[in-house]
Every structure is written in C-alpha cells, then in structure tokens.
Motif scaffolding. Sequence first.
Motif, PDB file in Angstrom:
ATOM      1  N   ILE A  79      -6.549 -63.943  10.221  1.00  0.00           N
ATOM      2  CA  ILE A  79      -5.420 -63.648  11.106  1.00  0.00           C
ATOM      3  C   ILE A  79      -4.747 -62.393  10.587  1.00  0.00           C
ATOM      4  N   MET A  80      -4.613 -61.394  11.431  1.00  0.00           N
ATOM      5  CA  MET A  80      -3.925 -60.169  11.042  1.00  0.00           C
ATOM      6  C   MET A  80      -2.436 -60.300  11.350  1.00  0.00           C
ATOM      7  N   VAL A  81      -1.631 -59.832  10.426  1.00  0.00           N
ATOM      8  CA  VAL A  81      -0.179 -59.840  10.605  1.00  0.00           C
ATOM      9  C   VAL A  81       0.259 -58.393  10.750  1.00  0.00           C
ATOM     10  N   THR A  82       0.895 -58.070  11.854  1.00  0.00           N
ATOM     11  CA  THR A  82       1.181 -56.667  12.129  1.00  0.00           C
ATOM     12  C   THR A  82       2.557 -56.434  12.747  1.00  0.00           C
ATOM     13  N   ALA A  83       3.137 -55.315  12.357  1.00  0.00           N
ATOM     14  CA  ALA A  83       4.387 -54.878  12.972  1.00  0.00           C
ATOM     15  C   ALA A  83       4.102 -53.976  14.154  1.00  0.00           C
ATOM     16  N   LYS A  84       2.834 -53.564  14.298  1.00  0.00           N
ATOM     17  CA  LYS A  84       2.434 -52.723  15.415  1.00  0.00           C
ATOM     18  C   LYS A  84       2.293 -53.584  16.673  1.00  0.00           C
ATOM     19  N   THR A  85       2.783 -53.087  17.779  1.00  0.00           N
ATOM     20  CA  THR A  85       2.844 -53.932  18.967  1.00  0.00           C
ATOM     21  C   THR A  85       2.103 -53.377  20.179  1.00  0.00           C
ATOM     22  N   THR A  86       1.519 -52.188  20.061  1.00  0.00           N
ATOM     23  CA  THR A  86       0.835 -51.638  21.220  1.00  0.00           C
ATOM     24  C   THR A  86      -0.478 -52.377  21.443  1.00  0.00           C
ATOM     25  N   GLU A  87      -0.910 -52.420  22.690  1.00  0.00           N
ATOM     26  CA  GLU A  87      -2.153 -53.119  23.014  1.00  0.00           C
ATOM     27  C   GLU A  87      -3.338 -52.474  22.310  1.00  0.00           C
ATOM     28  N   LEU A  88      -3.296 -51.169  22.132  1.00  0.00           N
ATOM     29  CA  LEU A  88      -4.374 -50.456  21.456  1.00  0.00           C
ATOM     30  C   LEU A  88      -4.527 -50.943  20.018  1.00  0.00           C
ATOM     31  N   ASP A  89      -3.392 -51.126  19.337  1.00  0.00           N
ATOM     32  CA  ASP A  89      -3.433 -51.612  17.957  1.00  0.00           C
ATOM     33  C   ASP A  89      -4.015 -53.016  17.887  1.00  0.00           C
ATOM     34  N   LEU A  90      -3.610 -53.866  18.844  1.00  0.00           N
ATOM     35  CA  LEU A  90      -4.076 -55.245  18.848  1.00  0.00           C
ATOM     36  C   LEU A  90      -5.567 -55.314  19.173  1.00  0.00           C
TER      37      LEU A  90
END
Length: 222
Positions: A79-90
């Motif tokens: 599971i990746m935990v990320t502060a990035k929220t753009t669909e591209l990042d996901l």
Amino acid sequence: MALIYIIEDDESIREIEEFALQNSGHKVLGFSCAKDFYKELEEVMPDLCLVDIMLPDENGNEIVRRLRRNTETKMLPVIMVTAKTTELDLVKGIEDGADDYIRKPFSVMELISRVKALLRRTLSEEIKELRLDEIVVNNEKHEVSISGSSLELTYKEYELLSLFIANKGIVLTRDTIMNQVWGTDYEGESRTLDMHIKTLRQKLGDYGTRIKTIRNVGYVME
C-alpha cells in the motif's frame, strides 16, 4: 496477526501507523529509509508493506518497482501512502506495482480498513489452478503464465484475474468485484478498480480485450 513493515520518514506519522496496526493485533516494524527496510527484508519477509512515496534515500515508486522485479517479493502486498493527489500520481503508483494507496491525511479507521482488505485472500487455496485458453493461474506458486511465458502481476491484479477466470462469462458488478477483491468494508474510490483493470488489460496483451466493460454495471471476462 500479520507482520507489517512501514517505510515512512515522518516519525509522527510512522508512530500513528504503528500504534493503530499494533492495536489491531499486528506485529509492526517501522523504517525511516529504504536502506534499513531492504536490510530487514533480507532477514524476514513481511505479510504487507506500507510505503511512503517521499523518502530521503529512495522514492517509494522505485521501492515498489524493485519489489516487483524480485522473484521473492513480486507478490508482496504493498500500500502506497502519498500526499500527492493528482490522478496521474495515483495511476503511476498502481502501474509501478502498488496494490492500493492511501492519501495523506488519512484516518486511523481508513488505514486499518485498507490493510485488513488487502490481507484478506478471497480465492480458496483449494483451487490449485485456473485456466482460460493459454492463461494459467497457479495458486500454489502464485504465478501466472500465458503460453508458457511468465506474467508479472501485482497482488490485486492477480486477484482480479483469478476472479474473472473463475467467473468466465458471468457479468460481475462493480460492487461485487470491490467486495471480493478489496473487502466488504472498503470505502475507497471506485476508480481504484478502473485503474487496476486498465493495467491488467495492458499486461494481458491480446487477452486484455476479453475483459469487457458492461456500461453502468461492471465487467465480464469472455
């Protein structure tokens, strides 16, 4: 009880994750950098990893790619935990091999729910092998091959393919797929499913076209 590794350089966030998962009955080891994580990984294989994207010595996406390239860790749930929220990042995280993601800030209940869902195996181990023409899913070895050539899939892609082949010709609703693969208590966004279907189709090559979208309903493997 599962053994969970957390790779997170923010000490306060790591402590929250550790406390929540330990209170849920899991054994947890935390690491502030990729180097320490790799060292421990050589000694003991965990049941699941939580990987932050922004780390001091190595990007979380690269960690996931390295895990997927290694035969010993290619099926390790991540599971990746990320502060990035753009669909591209996901989408990038999923394409790199992550099974799921959690956006910062997140609630403790969300964290526990995501971990619980990913740890849950829905396919009975009694079914040793599934076949669809030249696709072979070996549940004993957790390997997939097409015409004898090995196919590298993430944990969730593997579960999706197994579900589709086991239900060949049956239209599966989005809710059914989410419940079977992500768990009944999963409260994430449904586009998680769409992203996994997209990457699974790409990896299956010509067979990917056999996963048909049933508009406003779900998917079917023909």
